[in-house]
Scaffold this active site. Structure first.
Site, mmCIF file in Angstrom:
data_model
loop_
_atom_site.group_PDB
_atom_site.id
_atom_site.type_symbol
_atom_site.label_atom_id
_atom_site.label_comp_id
_atom_site.label_asym_id
_atom_site.label_seq_id
_atom_site.Cartn_x
_atom_site.Cartn_y
_atom_site.Cartn_z
ATOM 1 N N LYS A 95 -16.285 -1.925 0.666
ATOM 2 C CA LYS A 95 -15.642 -2.765 1.680
ATOM 3 C C LYS A 95 -16.551 -2.941 2.902
ATOM 4 O O LYS A 95 -17.560 -2.232 3.045
ATOM 5 C CB LYS A 95 -14.304 -2.136 2.063
ATOM 6 C CG LYS A 95 -13.351 -1.954 0.864
ATOM 7 C CD LYS A 95 -12.017 -1.365 1.295
ATOM 8 C CE LYS A 95 -11.145 -1.043 0.090
ATOM 9 N NZ LYS A 95 -9.772 -0.628 0.487
ATOM 10 N N THR A 143 -5.479 7.036 -0.830
ATOM 11 C CA THR A 143 -5.690 5.813 -0.036
ATOM 12 C C THR A 143 -6.055 6.146 1.404
ATOM 13 O O THR A 143 -7.010 5.580 1.957
ATOM 14 C CB THR A 143 -4.399 4.944 -0.058
ATOM 15 O OG1 THR A 143 -4.087 4.639 -1.420
ATOM 16 C CG2 THR A 143 -4.599 3.660 0.720
ATOM 17 N N ARG A 170 -13.418 9.032 -0.079
ATOM 18 C CA ARG A 170 -12.619 8.810 1.127
ATOM 19 C C ARG A 170 -12.452 10.118 1.906
ATOM 20 O O ARG A 170 -12.447 10.122 3.140
ATOM 21 C CB ARG A 170 -11.269 8.197 0.747
ATOM 22 C CG ARG A 170 -11.406 6.751 0.239
ATOM 23 C CD ARG A 170 -10.163 6.296 -0.489
ATOM 24 N NE ARG A 170 -10.190 4.879 -0.830
ATOM 25 C CZ ARG A 170 -9.247 4.289 -1.554
ATOM 26 N NH1 ARG A 170 -8.219 4.985 -2.012
ATOM 27 N NH2 ARG A 170 -9.332 2.992 -1.832
ATOM 28 N N ASN A 209 -11.109 2.543 4.287
ATOM 29 C CA ASN A 209 -11.325 3.656 3.347
ATOM 30 C C ASN A 209 -12.462 3.366 2.373
ATOM 31 O O ASN A 209 -12.501 3.904 1.272
ATOM 32 C CB ASN A 209 -10.008 3.994 2.630
ATOM 33 C CG ASN A 209 -9.436 2.801 1.909
ATOM 34 O OD1 ASN A 209 -10.103 1.771 1.788
ATOM 35 N ND2 ASN A 209 -8.217 2.923 1.424
HETATM 36 N N1 UDP Z 1 -3.983 -0.324 3.332
HETATM 37 C C1 UDP Z 1 -3.712 -0.441 4.701
HETATM 38 N N2 UDP Z 1 -2.564 0.153 5.198
HETATM 39 C C2 UDP Z 1 -1.700 0.837 4.408
HETATM 40 C C3 UDP Z 1 -1.992 0.946 3.026
HETATM 41 C C4 UDP Z 1 -3.128 0.368 2.534
HETATM 42 O O1 UDP Z 1 -4.466 -1.056 5.426
HETATM 43 O O2 UDP Z 1 -0.683 1.345 4.905
HETATM 44 C C5 UDP Z 1 -5.207 -0.968 2.785
HETATM 45 C C6 UDP Z 1 -6.278 0.041 2.361
HETATM 46 O O3 UDP Z 1 -7.566 -0.521 2.664
HETATM 47 C C7 UDP Z 1 -6.045 0.143 0.872
HETATM 48 C C8 UDP Z 1 -5.618 -1.287 0.512
HETATM 49 O O4 UDP Z 1 -4.844 -1.702 1.633
HETATM 50 O O5 UDP Z 1 -7.194 0.570 0.162
HETATM 51 C C9 UDP Z 1 -4.819 -1.420 -0.749
HETATM 52 O O6 UDP Z 1 -3.730 -0.532 -0.691
HETATM 53 P P1 UDP Z 1 -3.338 0.371 -1.948
HETATM 54 O O7 UDP Z 1 -2.037 1.029 -1.644
HETATM 55 O O8 UDP Z 1 -3.420 -0.458 -3.190
HETATM 56 O O9 UDP Z 1 -4.479 1.502 -1.929
HETATM 57 P P2 UDP Z 1 -5.671 1.849 -2.936
HETATM 58 O O10 UDP Z 1 -5.265 1.395 -4.309
HETATM 59 O O11 UDP Z 1 -6.893 1.124 -2.427
HETATM 60 O O12 UDP Z 1 -5.838 3.338 -2.828
#
Ligand code: UDP
Ligand code: MG
Length: 149
Positions: free
Chosen positions: A9, A91, A102, A112
């Site tokens: 990212k 996440t 992360r 992240n």
């Molecule tokens: N994200 C965010 N706020 C939140 C949750 C997620 O900004 O409360 C962002 C973060 O960059 C994350 C992405 O949205 O990686 C996608 O969220 P997801 O829950 O799918 O997490 P991931 O699969 O990337 O762990």
């Protein structure tokens, strides 16, 4: 063998962590099938994160992911999808275990560093969204049997 999509990212690119992070995937034994630097459009970002359209963080997430260039790649390997997800950690960087990407490099829920596909269906959809078929290079590294056994 499985394929999975990764996105380094904009925070990863800006913090000059591209090399160290690709190095982890390489050392783990995953094989690169595609890799490129792109400035993501809002349209592709909306499609990529479509499942989160109704979440409160969606607008901010699109701003973030389109803020600067990203590195998009496809890795191949046994259980590549879950291998990458485990290497990423949770996440929220602040909750991620040390030793994960992360956990080692992020304390943020949004910033992240790396995306990884979360299922075979997501991987297929995301790879087709970011890459043309001819950009995916099927190949076998010499000595691969030492890695995959
Ligand atoms: N994200 C965010 N706020 C939140 C949750 C997620 O900004 O409360 C962002 C973060 O960059 C994350 C992405 O949205 O990686 C996608 O969220 P997801 O829950 O799918 O997490 P991931 O699969 O990337 O762990
Ligand atoms: Mg996700």
């Amino acid at each position: 063998m499985q394929r999975t999509l990764i996105i380094l990212k904009p925070d990863c690119v800006q913090r000059r962590l591209v090399g160290p992070i690709l190095s982890r995937f390489e050392s783990k034994g995953l094989t690169l099938v595609a890799l490129k630097l792109v400035q993501a459009s809002r349209a592709i970002a909306e499609q990529h994160y479509g499942e989160h359209r109704d979440r409160p963080f969606f607008g901010g997430l699109l701003d973030f992911i389109t803020h600067g260039p990203v590195i998009v790649g496809v890795y191949e390997g046994p259980e590549a999808i879950s291998v990458v997800r485990k290497m990423l950690g949770k996440t929220n960087g602040a909750e991620s275990e040390p030793g994960t990407i992360r956990g080692d490099f992020s304390v943020s829920k949004q910033n992240n560093l790396v995306h990884g596909s979360d299922s075979p269906e997501s991987a297929t959809r995301e790879i087709a969204l970011w890459f043309r078929p001819e950009e995916l290079v099927s190949h076998q590294l010499s000595g691969h049997e030492w890695v995959t056994g």
